[in-house]
Design a protein around this motif. Structure first.
Motif, short mmCIF file in Angstrom:
data_model
loop_
_atom_site.label_atom_id
_atom_site.label_comp_id
_atom_site.label_asym_id
_atom_site.label_seq_id
_atom_site.Cartn_x
_atom_site.Cartn_y
_atom_site.Cartn_z
N ALA A 190 5.31 4.51 2.20
CA ALA A 190 5.71 5.71 2.92
C ALA A 190 6.47 5.36 4.20
N ASP A 191 5.97 4.37 4.93
CA ASP A 191 6.64 3.94 6.16
C ASP A 191 8.03 3.38 5.86
N LYS A 192 8.13 2.57 4.82
CA LYS A 192 9.42 1.97 4.45
C LYS A 192 10.40 3.05 4.01
N ALA A 193 9.93 4.02 3.23
CA ALA A 193 10.80 5.12 2.77
C ALA A 193 11.32 5.92 3.95
N ALA A 194 10.44 6.24 4.90
CA ALA A 194 10.85 6.99 6.09
C ALA A 194 11.88 6.20 6.89
N GLU A 195 11.69 4.89 6.98
CA GLU A 195 12.64 4.03 7.69
C GLU A 195 14.00 4.01 6.99
N LEU A 196 14.00 3.91 5.67
CA LEU A 196 15.26 3.92 4.92
C LEU A 196 16.05 5.19 5.19
N LYS A 197 15.35 6.32 5.26
CA LYS A 197 16.03 7.59 5.54
C LYS A 197 16.47 7.66 7.00
N THR B 97 0.84 -1.20 0.00
CA THR B 97 0.00 0.00 0.00
C THR B 97 0.87 1.25 0.00
N ILE B 98 0.27 2.38 -0.31
CA ILE B 98 1.03 3.63 -0.31
C ILE B 98 1.51 3.95 1.11
N GLU B 99 0.73 3.62 2.11
CA GLU B 99 1.13 3.86 3.49
C GLU B 99 2.35 3.00 3.85
N GLU B 100 2.35 1.75 3.40
CA GLU B 100 3.49 0.87 3.64
C GLU B 100 4.74 1.38 2.91
#
Length: 129
Positions: free
Chosen positions: A7-14, A2-5
């Motif tokens: 977004a969460d993964k992208a924030a975690e990568l950063k 999902t887009i939320e997943e």
């Protein structure tokens, strides 16, 4: 995913330092990008810190616009980009890295992981992902 997943993964990568802001956004869309991981990481390496040492557009926003170009197959990308930029600015308070980080004011508007999250979400809303 999902887009939320995404977004969460992208924030975690950063947040974990695995990727810069642009790379974080691009990496969570690598399943729809016609670019291998190594090339993706190299081509987006120069967009860290808002290009020019935080003086320019937020790298997360740059990544979202890059993905919009692929998802729209280059058709009407400028219009999609305008909407992604407006959505991002509404949620983050600015589009320029130094303003987001509060370099001139000492008061940050949005931290990098949240900029990354907001860029992915803005893209998702615009492209209906």
């Amino acid at each position: 995913m999902t887009i939320e997943e995404r977004a969460d993964k992208a924030a975690e990568l950063k947040a974990t330092g695995q990727c810069n802001c642009t790379q974080s956004v691009l990496k969570v869309f690598e399943d729809v990008l016609p670019v291998d991981d190594e090339t993706l990481m190299k081509m987006s390496a120069g967009f860290a810190a808002g290009m020019g040492g935080m003086q320019s557009t937020c790298g997360a926003l740059i990544g979202a616009v890059m993905v919009a170009g692929i998802l729209s197959d280059g058709n009407a990308t400028a219009g999609h980009s305008r909407k992604v930029v407006a959505d991002f600015e509404k949620n983050c308070g600015a589009t320029v890295c130094k303003d987001l980080k509060g370099l001139d004011t000492g008061k940050p508007l949005c931290e990098c992981p949240e900029c990354v999250r907001n860029a992915v979400m803005a893209l998702g809303r615009e492209m209906r992902l």
